[in-house]
Scaffold this active site. Structure first.
Site, PDB file in Angstrom:
ATOM      1  CG  ASN A 138      59.497  31.482  45.990  1.00  0.00           C
ATOM      2  OD1 ASN A 138      60.723  31.538  45.961  1.00  0.00           O
ATOM      3  ND2 ASN A 138      58.756  31.472  44.882  1.00  0.00           N
ATOM      4  CG  ASP A 199      60.335  33.670  42.820  1.00  0.00           C
ATOM      5  OD1 ASP A 199      59.244  33.520  42.235  1.00  0.00           O
ATOM      6  OD2 ASP A 199      61.049  32.713  43.194  1.00  0.00           O
ATOM      7  CG  ASP A 229      53.651  27.853  48.901  1.00  0.00           C
ATOM      8  OD1 ASP A 229      52.959  26.843  48.756  1.00  0.00           O
ATOM      9  OD2 ASP A 229      53.926  28.644  47.968  1.00  0.00           O
ATOM     10  CG  HIS A 233      61.051  26.490  44.182  1.00  0.00           C
ATOM     11  ND1 HIS A 233      61.849  25.722  43.365  1.00  0.00           N
ATOM     12  CD2 HIS A 233      59.889  25.800  44.306  1.00  0.00           C
ATOM     13  CE1 HIS A 233      61.196  24.622  43.004  1.00  0.00           C
ATOM     14  NE2 HIS A 233      60.010  24.644  43.565  1.00  0.00           N
ATOM     15  CD  GLU A 272      54.691  22.984  48.535  1.00  0.00           C
ATOM     16  OE1 GLU A 272      53.884  22.482  47.743  1.00  0.00           O
ATOM     17  OE2 GLU A 272      55.002  24.196  48.491  1.00  0.00           O
TER      18      GLU A 272
HETATM   19 CA    CA Z   1      62.615  32.234  44.837  1.00  0.00          CA
END
Ligand code: CA
Ligand code: CA
Length: 544
Positions: A138, A199, A229, A233, A272
């Site tokens: 991420n 990110d 991980d 997101h 996750e």
């Molecule tokens: Ca992201």
């Protein structure tokens, strides 16, 4: 006996033994694999163990755990019954934990060399232990050369590898109040965790191509998969919940998954998605299009971890019973699920259960008799609590060095350990517990051995049995595989309980029965049984 036949039988046996013992040799080539579908039966029901390399074992006296230290302890893990390791991040990183990578091609020099890592993988495979590594995609470290380059100028060729904008829209982290847009050189970049972890921009095909290349590289170096991980997101759309579980995030994982499957269909991806089941389940994608799921073939089952620990804490098994019902029905056919008790981000089990021995002994009995692929967190098998640093609930307190024995440096190092040992390590360590037949460690070993010996416990179906209002802390279920039916009963409360169950078979052969747990036929009918279960006790029986 025909000599040719016996030679052939021996050869077949050798093949079977080799393929059990060395994961690498059983690896089918990509050409031989069907066009779609994972080959992950090795992971179904297997016992995984999460390792923080820094805190496991130090081989060279610098106080920092390393690859060679871990390699020297593989026989301990084999003896425990562990079949695969999840290594927390092992790439170059400025932090002690490694979740902010600066070079995805280079192992952390504090942990050793690439050769040391290769030897770890080889020695693990020789013992039938697979290695899954933490792949933190991420975000990178703000010190990663990609980000340094990206931040240097709006015209940088790496500008679009991260997420930039001219203004600050003021979004907050979806779980709290922290800002997610951070100022740098007159512009704002997105970093959901903090400014030190920008990110990556997964809308950029160059970034997607690069992480697929990196996955191929590590699979070629012998790792058996990736723990992913912050999987929910990856691609953000807007403020609040629009930073979680977006369609673009699912699209990215489908693309990454197809790539990994094409390279090594027996490579595991475990995601996750730290949320409730309604958010977790969509990450399997379609199990009709691809056997095992066209997105992530395994996901951590956070809600069951909470349910086990909550039920023990409150002495009421209602939450666990509800999750067992969900566990038995909600997952797509053939999907792999990873239940656990706690991980490196959570208060350690022994601390969460307030150091109460009874609770700490029931927790693994529940975990290791449920279906799925259970993950243990290093030290959990000793009842290791959170440690005396920076407050009980802070992250470093969950990740302290493992005590191997009662000597001055706990057998962890010959130098100054990078962090203190937890309270009570002189008594609660590996050597002491290996020598004590009644220890928690021996309980873990017995439960894992039981799982290895029982197809029903390892891969069987799960059927919850009715609860009784008179015994709210008791939970009971059946595990069934062809030819084997196993009954499991736990009392998660502080008072003894008596429960009755109508069973589909009898009598009962004890497999794992705590002291004073009693099972007896009720006189009235042949298949109605009564169980007397003392506080914090478990019983496992095979039905004939
Ligand atoms: Ca992201
Ligand atoms: Ca070291």
């Amino acid at each position: 006996m025909n000599r040719l036949l016996s030679v052939r039988a021996l050869a077949l046996l050798c093949v079977a033994l080799v393929s059990c013992a060395t994961p690498s040799s059983s690896r089918p080539s990509a050409e031989a694999a069907p066009a779609s579908g994972w080959q992950l039966e090795w992971a179904r029901g297997a016992v995984f163990y999460e390792v923080f390399v820094r805190s496991f074992a130090d081989s060279n006296g610098d106080g920092v755990g390393d690859f060679n230290g871990l390699t020297s302890k593989l026989d301990y893990l084999k003896g425990l019954g562990v079949e695969a390791l999840w290594l927390m991040p092992m790439f170059e990183s400025p932090s002690y934990h490694g979740y902010d990578v600066v070079d995805y091609e280079k192992v952390d020099s504090e942990y050793g060399t690439q050769e040391d890592f290769d030897r770890l993988v080889r020695e693990a495979h020789q013992r039938g232990i697979r290695i899954v590594i933490d792949f933190v995609l991420n975000h990178t470290s703000a010190q990663h050369p990609w980000f340094v380059e990206s931040a240097s100028s709006p015209q940088s060729p790496k500008r679009d590898w991260y997420v930039w904008r001219q203004d600050n829209p003021g979004w907050k982290q979806p779980w709290g109040d922290g800002p997610v847009w951070h100022e740098k050189n007159g512009a704002y970049y997105y970093g959901i965790f903090w400014s030190g972890m920008p990110d990556l921009n997964y809308r950029n095909p160059e970034v997607r191509a690069e992480v697929k290349r990196l996955a191929s590289l590590w699979l070629a170096r012998g790792v058996d998969g990736f723990r992913l991980d912050a999987a929910r997101h990856m691609v953000e759309r807007g403020p609040g919940e629009e930073q979680n579980d977006t369609p673009e995030t699912h699209d990215f994982w489908k693309e990454f998954s197809a790539h990994v499957r094409s390279v090594r269909p027996d490579a595991l991806l475990v995601g996750e998605v730290w949320s409730d089941s309604k958010d977790i389940l969509p990450y399997y994608g379609s199990t009709e299009k691809v056997r095992g799921g066209d997105e992530l073939p395994m996901l951590f089952y956070f809600p069951v971890a909470e349910a086990i620990l909550d039920s023990l804490q409150y002495g009421d098994a209602a939450r666990l019973h509800a999750r067992i019902e969900e566990f038995s029905t909600a997952f797509p056919s053939g999907a792999l699920t990873a239940p656990f008790l706690a991980n490196h981000d959570q208060v350690r089990v022994a601390t969460r259960l307030e150091g109460q021995e009874g609770r700490i002994r029931v927790a693994p009995a529940v975990l290791l008799t449920l279906p799925g692929t259970p993950f243990l967190y290093y030290g959990e098998e000793l009842g290791m609590p959170n440690g005396p640093v920076e407050g009980r609930d802070r992250d470093p307190a969950k990740r302290l060095p493992l005590p191997w024995d009662g000597t001055e440096k706990a057998g962890f190092t010959t130098g100054k350990p990078w962090a203190p040992f937890v309270a009570g390590w002189q008594q609660r360590n590996v050597a002491a517990q290996l020598a004590d037949p009644g220890s928690l460690l021996q309980r873990y070993r017995k439960l894992i051995q039981l799982r290895h010996d029982s197809p029903a416990l390892r891969v069987g179906t799960l059927k919850p049995l009715p609860r009784s209002d008179a015994a709210p802390a008791v939970v009971a279920y059946l595990r069934e595989a062809p030819g084997e039916r196993v009954l499991v009963v736990h009392n998660l409360g502080a008072s003894p309980a008596t429960v009755s169950q109508v069973l589909p078979g009898a009598p009962l052969d004890p497999l794992f029965v705590d002291p004073q747990v009693q099972a007896g036929a009720e006189a009235s009918t042949s298949n109605s049984w009564q169980f007397v279960v003392p506080a914090y006790s478990s019983g496992v029986w095979r039905l004939r």
